[in-house]
Motif scaffolding. Structure first.
Motif, PDB file in Angstrom:
ATOM      1  N   SER A   1      24.569  28.754  32.535  1.00 43.83           N
ATOM      2  CA  SER A   1      25.982  29.480  33.397  1.00 43.83           C
ATOM      3  C   SER A   1      26.239  30.951  32.435  1.00 43.83           C
ATOM      4  O   SER A   1      25.637  30.952  30.649  1.00 43.83           O
ATOM      5  CB  SER A   1      26.864  28.383  33.003  1.00 43.83           C
ATOM      6  OG  SER A   1      26.598  28.317  31.618  1.00 43.83           O
TER       7      SER A   1
ATOM      8  N   LYS B   1      34.797  35.762  29.949  1.00 46.79           N
ATOM      9  CA  LYS B   1      36.031  35.061  29.290  1.00 46.79           C
ATOM     10  C   LYS B   1      37.493  36.098  28.399  1.00 46.79           C
ATOM     11  O   LYS B   1      36.523  37.550  27.972  1.00 46.79           O
ATOM     12  CB  LYS B   1      36.252  33.846  27.924  1.00 46.79           C
ATOM     13  CG  LYS B   1      35.418  33.114  28.374  1.00 46.79           C
ATOM     14  CD  LYS B   1      34.988  31.631  27.645  1.00 46.79           C
ATOM     15  CE  LYS B   1      34.290  30.063  28.327  1.00 46.79           C
ATOM     16  NZ  LYS B   1      34.255  29.282  27.070  1.00 46.79           N
TER      17      LYS B   1
ATOM     18  N   LYS C   1      34.490  33.044  36.147  1.00 48.99           N
ATOM     19  CA  LYS C   1      32.303  31.585  36.088  1.00 48.99           C
ATOM     20  C   LYS C   1      30.878  32.293  37.023  1.00 48.99           C
ATOM     21  O   LYS C   1      31.104  33.132  37.789  1.00 48.99           O
ATOM     22  CB  LYS C   1      33.156  30.483  36.856  1.00 48.99           C
ATOM     23  CG  LYS C   1      33.858  29.429  35.877  1.00 48.99           C
ATOM     24  CD  LYS C   1      34.185  28.154  36.661  1.00 48.99           C
ATOM     25  CE  LYS C   1      34.860  27.702  35.899  1.00 48.99           C
ATOM     26  NZ  LYS C   1      35.451  25.960  36.819  1.00 48.99           N
ATOM     27  N   CYS C   2      30.340  31.951  36.112  1.00 47.39           N
ATOM     28  CA  CYS C   2      29.072  32.693  36.579  1.00 47.39           C
ATOM     29  C   CYS C   2      27.461  31.829  36.451  1.00 47.39           C
ATOM     30  O   CYS C   2      27.531  31.575  35.131  1.00 47.39           O
ATOM     31  CB  CYS C   2      28.755  34.126  36.266  1.00 47.39           C
ATOM     32  SG  CYS C   2      26.989  34.720  36.241  1.00 47.39           S
ATOM     33  N   THR C   3      27.351  30.811  37.394  1.00 43.13           N
ATOM     34  CA  THR C   3      26.050  30.448  36.619  1.00 43.13           C
ATOM     35  C   THR C   3      24.599  31.017  37.660  1.00 43.13           C
ATOM     36  O   THR C   3      24.434  32.432  38.925  1.00 43.13           O
ATOM     37  CB  THR C   3      25.435  29.457  37.913  1.00 43.13           C
ATOM     38  OG1 THR C   3      26.462  29.366  39.376  1.00 43.13           O
ATOM     39  CG2 THR C   3      26.784  28.209  36.909  1.00 43.13           C
TER      40      THR C   3
ATOM     41  N   GLN D   1      28.485  32.757  41.373  1.00 41.52           N
ATOM     42  CA  GLN D   1      29.963  33.176  41.517  1.00 41.52           C
ATOM     43  C   GLN D   1      30.596  32.344  41.937  1.00 41.52           C
ATOM     44  O   GLN D   1      31.544  32.853  43.721  1.00 41.52           O
ATOM     45  CB  GLN D   1      30.833  34.575  40.856  1.00 41.52           C
ATOM     46  CG  GLN D   1      29.781  35.592  40.051  1.00 41.52           C
ATOM     47  CD  GLN D   1      30.231  36.883  40.197  1.00 41.52           C
ATOM     48  OE1 GLN D   1      29.303  37.846  40.586  1.00 41.52           O
ATOM     49  NE2 GLN D   1      31.570  37.552  39.276  1.00 41.52           N
TER      50      GLN D   1
ATOM     51  N   HIS E   1      29.840  32.512  31.757  1.00 44.59           N
ATOM     52  CA  HIS E   1      30.979  32.533  32.534  1.00 44.59           C
ATOM     53  C   HIS E   1      31.746  33.499  30.688  1.00 44.59           C
ATOM     54  O   HIS E   1      31.383  33.716  30.236  1.00 44.59           O
ATOM     55  CB  HIS E   1      31.975  31.216  31.893  1.00 44.59           C
ATOM     56  CG  HIS E   1      31.612  30.029  32.582  1.00 44.59           C
ATOM     57  ND1 HIS E   1      30.727  29.933  33.862  1.00 44.59           N
ATOM     58  CD2 HIS E   1      31.793  28.578  32.243  1.00 44.59           C
ATOM     59  CE1 HIS E   1      30.521  29.551  34.275  1.00 44.59           C
ATOM     60  NE2 HIS E   1      30.528  28.143  33.430  1.00 44.59           N
TER      61      HIS E   1
ATOM     62  N   THR F   1      38.855  33.208  32.678  1.00 44.98           N
ATOM     63  CA  THR F   1      37.872  33.015  32.428  1.00 44.98           C
ATOM     64  C   THR F   1      37.082  33.333  33.681  1.00 44.98           C
ATOM     65  O   THR F   1      38.003  32.886  34.951  1.00 44.98           O
ATOM     66  CB  THR F   1      37.392  31.733  32.277  1.00 44.98           C
ATOM     67  OG1 THR F   1      37.926  31.002  30.713  1.00 44.98           O
ATOM     68  CG2 THR F   1      35.886  30.799  32.341  1.00 44.98           C
TER      69      THR F   1
END
Lengths: 113, 111
Positions: B73, B77, B22-24, B6, B75, B20
């Motif tokens: 990813s 939202k 984010k996460c990968t 994150q 993500h 948003t």
């Protein structure tokens, strides 16, 4: 509320002591996982029990041990407590080990002094 | 090694604006992806998950997440943020039997 209850909610122990944390899983759930969450960090996996057998273990020493009972409730035992064991301990129950979402208890805040 | 990132420690958004988080991820095989929210002195609450199927997943409290395999990813939202959305958000991937967690993103919604 998730139906997962943990006890106690808070406790303070002295370095070198032993502690037992308890978790009552949500009705019908056969899997319990334990996590350690240090302040400001994400949870770290300790171990998981599925139908009373340990199903997997994270990178924690053997002084962290557990049990799951026939009613699927669970205990986490920590021996020889160290200062770094101070954390929030989270129990999560689920129906199965991978796909289903886990439902978490409110956690036990352990402080080692 | 399997991991979740994150990249933002904190996200600030004005109330009513889209948000948003984010996460990968990095995981072998097909990922099972989750978002959880944590309020102060509370345990983690499930928001949504992706197992298979439609890349856009809808969850609790008006949140949704988009799975992007090519960008690895997932993500989180929401079209219109509420002050009550302020909390700590965690992305996690289920690898075999354990959840591997990101470090969390603190979401601050300004009135």
């Amino acid at each position: 509320e998730t139906g997962v209850t943990q006890s106690p909610t808070h406790l303070i122990k002295t370095r070198g002591q032993q502690v037992t944390l308890r978790c009552s899983s949500q009705s019908g759930h056969n899997t319990v996982s334990w996590y350690q969450q240090a302040l400001g960090q994400g949870p770290q996996f300790i171990f998981q029990y599925y139908r009373e057998e340990e199903n997997g273990r994270g990178n924690f020493p053997p002084r962290f041990s557990g049990l799951q009972f026939p009613n699927y409730s669970s205990e986490l035992n920590v021996n020889a407590l160290e200062l770094d064991d101070s954390a929030l301990y989270l129990c999560a129950s689920s129906l199965g080990t991978r796909g289903p979402e886990a439902f978490f208890g409110q956690g036990t805040r352990l402080t080692v002094v | 090694a399997q991991s979740v990132a994150q990249p933002e420690d904190q996200v600030k958004v004005a109330e009513g604006n889209p948000l948003t988080v984010k996460c990968t991820y990095s995981v072998s095989g097909n990922p099972y992806l989750f978002w959880y929210v944590q309020y102060p002195n509370r345990g983690l609450q499930f928001l949504l998950k992706y197992i298979t199927g439609d890349n856009l997943v809808k969850g609790s409290y008006g949140f949704e997440a988009e799975f992007n395999k090519s960008q690895t990813s997932f993500h989180l939202k929401k079209p219109s943020a509420l002050v009550s959305d302020s909390a700590l958000y965690f992305c996690a991937v289920n690898s075999n039997y354990q959840l591997i967690w990101g470090a969390g993103t603190k979401l601050i919604i300004k009135p």
